[in-house]
Design a protein around this motif. Structure first.
Motif, PDB file in Angstrom:
ATOM      1  N   ILE A   1       0.508  -1.181   0.011  1.00 12.68           N
ATOM      2  CA  ILE A   1       0.164  -0.098   0.089  1.00 12.68           C
ATOM      3  C   ILE A   1       0.896   1.405  -0.002  1.00 12.68           C
ATOM      4  CG2 ILE A   1      -1.980   1.077   1.170  1.00 12.68           C
ATOM      5  CD1 ILE A   1      -2.620  -1.670   0.116  1.00 12.68           C
TER       6      ILE A   1
ATOM      7  N   ASN B   1       0.508   4.953  -1.117  1.00  8.30           N
ATOM      8  CA  ASN B   1      -0.488   5.894  -1.651  1.00  8.30           C
ATOM      9  C   ASN B   1       0.089   7.096  -2.601  1.00  8.30           C
ATOM     10  OD1 ASN B   1      -3.391   5.594   0.255  1.00  8.30           O
ATOM     11  ND2 ASN B   1      -1.395   5.336   1.709  1.00  8.30           N
TER      12      ASN B   1
ATOM     13  N   ALA C   1      -5.066   4.958   2.526  1.00  4.66           N
ATOM     14  CA  ALA C   1      -5.249   3.491   2.700  1.00  4.66           C
ATOM     15  C   ALA C   1      -3.955   2.957   3.437  1.00  4.66           C
ATOM     16  CB  ALA C   1      -5.261   2.735   1.340  1.00  4.66           C
TER      17      ALA C   1
ATOM     18  N   VAL D   1      -8.816  -3.257   0.452  1.00  6.20           N
ATOM     19  CA  VAL D   1      -8.745  -1.941  -0.317  1.00  6.20           C
ATOM     20  C   VAL D   1      -9.394  -1.877  -1.670  1.00  6.20           C
ATOM     21  CG1 VAL D   1      -7.242  -0.126  -1.333  1.00  6.20           C
ATOM     22  CG2 VAL D   1      -6.524  -1.313   0.817  1.00  6.20           C
TER      23      VAL D   1
ATOM     24  N   GLN E   1      -9.066  -0.523  -4.641  1.00 11.35           N
ATOM     25  CA  GLN E   1      -8.023   0.192  -5.551  1.00 11.35           C
ATOM     26  C   GLN E   1      -8.439   0.786  -6.927  1.00 11.35           C
ATOM     27  OE1 GLN E   1      -4.840  -2.161  -5.912  1.00 11.35           O
ATOM     28  NE2 GLN E   1      -3.810  -1.022  -7.485  1.00 11.35           N
TER      29      GLN E   1
ATOM     30  N   ASN F   1      -3.332   2.765 -10.338  1.00 12.52           N
ATOM     31  CA  ASN F   1      -1.905   2.257 -10.269  1.00 12.52           C
ATOM     32  C   ASN F   1      -1.030   3.397 -10.409  1.00 12.52           C
ATOM     33  OD1 ASN F   1      -2.044  -0.812 -12.364  1.00 12.52           O
ATOM     34  ND2 ASN F   1      -2.558  -0.357 -10.170  1.00 12.52           N
TER      35      ASN F   1
ATOM     36  N   GLU G   1     -16.761   0.306  -8.688  1.00 12.75           N
ATOM     37  CA  GLU G   1     -16.482   1.069  -7.478  1.00 12.75           C
ATOM     38  C   GLU G   1     -17.942   0.976  -6.642  1.00 12.75           C
ATOM     39  OE1 GLU G   1     -15.170   5.534  -5.724  1.00 12.75           O
ATOM     40  OE2 GLU G   1     -15.291   4.999  -7.835  1.00 12.75           O
TER      41      GLU G   1
ATOM     42  N   GLY H   1      -8.822   3.059  -1.952  1.00 10.96           N
ATOM     43  CA  GLY H   1      -7.534   3.474  -2.160  1.00 10.96           C
ATOM     44  C   GLY H   1      -6.802   4.088  -3.541  1.00 10.96           C
TER      45      GLY H   1
ATOM     46  N   ILE I   1      -3.861   4.358  -4.933  1.00 10.89           N
ATOM     47  CA  ILE I   1      -2.525   3.769  -4.544  1.00 10.89           C
ATOM     48  C   ILE I   1      -1.686   3.624  -5.841  1.00 10.89           C
ATOM     49  CG2 ILE I   1      -3.165   3.022  -2.215  1.00 10.89           C
ATOM     50  CD1 ILE I   1      -3.142   0.399  -3.599  1.00 10.89           C
TER      51      ILE I   1
ATOM     52  N   THR J   1      -9.861  -2.983  -8.487  1.00 14.78           N
ATOM     53  CA  THR J   1      -8.937  -3.825  -8.242  1.00 14.78           C
ATOM     54  C   THR J   1      -9.296  -3.950  -6.585  1.00 14.78           C
ATOM     55  OG1 THR J   1      -7.190  -3.850  -9.788  1.00 14.78           O
ATOM     56  CG2 THR J   1      -6.589  -4.713  -7.682  1.00 14.78           C
TER      57      THR J   1
ATOM     58  N   THR K   1      -7.977  -5.215  -3.232  1.00 16.24           N
ATOM     59  CA  THR K   1      -6.584  -5.339  -2.880  1.00 16.24           C
ATOM     60  C   THR K   1      -6.517  -6.040  -1.576  1.00 16.24           C
ATOM     61  OG1 THR K   1      -5.445  -4.352  -4.423  1.00 16.24           O
ATOM     62  CG2 THR K   1      -4.182  -4.328  -2.758  1.00 16.24           C
TER      63      THR K   1
END
Length: 235
Positions: A28, A30, A44, A51, A53, A56, A72, A89, A91, A111, A113
């Protein structure tokens, strides 16, 4: 390489109506939020659950399509109705969701996570250590997936766009780095072409002299092409 080819060929005929949910177990880290951003971004961590996510490194999932991220919104709804602890997140790192984003298959990309502090057994000071995840996060991830599988009556209009953090960020996207994304696309394309030999042959390692000569030729040509393309990005 696999997710790039999968996305490039769109084997499942994914459209923007489809919801894509990827599973991961990552560190993690951020994304740094610029001071001029008037938006509440959660931070996060490793202790507060699975998370959700949305990004990327250099890439907000679904940034090429300005519509809300229904993946989401749906997972948030499932977690809240089922009292499952979760985090949202923004992240870094890299996962398969980037390739789905790159080919603009759908805006609905997420994602899920499990936080993994020592991903790939890499310790804080470079030492080799056991990976560290919480059993509760595994159980919660399983619960989320079970609820998603049995969810019925999903109607997009029931989910308000304002509840989507990624939708808010799209309005003034400080996460996506277009130049970095183009660079990664060029790299993925080179690797995809190089390993097409493996797909065509049906085996990984070279087995004949002709295989070896073809592999060397492809490596030289594709790396040369990649170097030229990369240099054009910096001009």
């Amino acid at each position: 390489i696999g997710s790039y080819r999968f996305s490039k060929n769109n084997n499942l005929k994914i459209t923007e109506k489809d919801l894509f949910i990827n599973l991961e177990c990552l560190k993690i880290d951020n994304v740094r939020i610029p001071h001029n951003q008037n938006i509440n971004i959660p931070i996060a961590n490793y202790k507060d659950g699975v998370v959700l996510q949305l990004s990327n490194t250099g890439c907000l999932f679904g940034y090429k399509n300005k519509k809300p991220n229904l993946s989401e919104l749906l997972v948030k709804d499932v977690c809240e109705k089922s009292n499952i602890k979760y985090q949202v997140g923004i992240i870094k790192d890299s996962c398969d969701s980037r390739c789905i984003t790159e080919f603009n298959l759908t805006p609905n990309i997420l994602t899920l996570t499990i936080p993994n502090r020592y991903k790939h057994n890499y310790g804080t000071n470079g030492e080799i250590v056991p990976e560290e995840i919480y059993k509760k996060d595994i159980q919660d991830l399983e619960s989320i997936l079970r609820h998603l599988v049995v969810t019925s009556g999903f109607v997009a209009k029931d989910f308000h766009p304002k509840k989507s953090l990624s939708y808010k960020i799209k309005k003034n996207d400080f996460v996506t780095d277009g130049k970095l994304m183009k660079s990664k696309e060029l790299l993925n394309d080179r690797l995809d072409l190089y390993y097409s030999r493996v797909v065509k042959n049906g085996y990984f390692y070279t087995e004949t002299l002709q295989d070896e000569l073809n592999a060397i030729y492809n490596k030289i040509v594709l790396r040369g092409k990649y170097a030229v393309q990369r240099s054009s990005l910096s001009t």
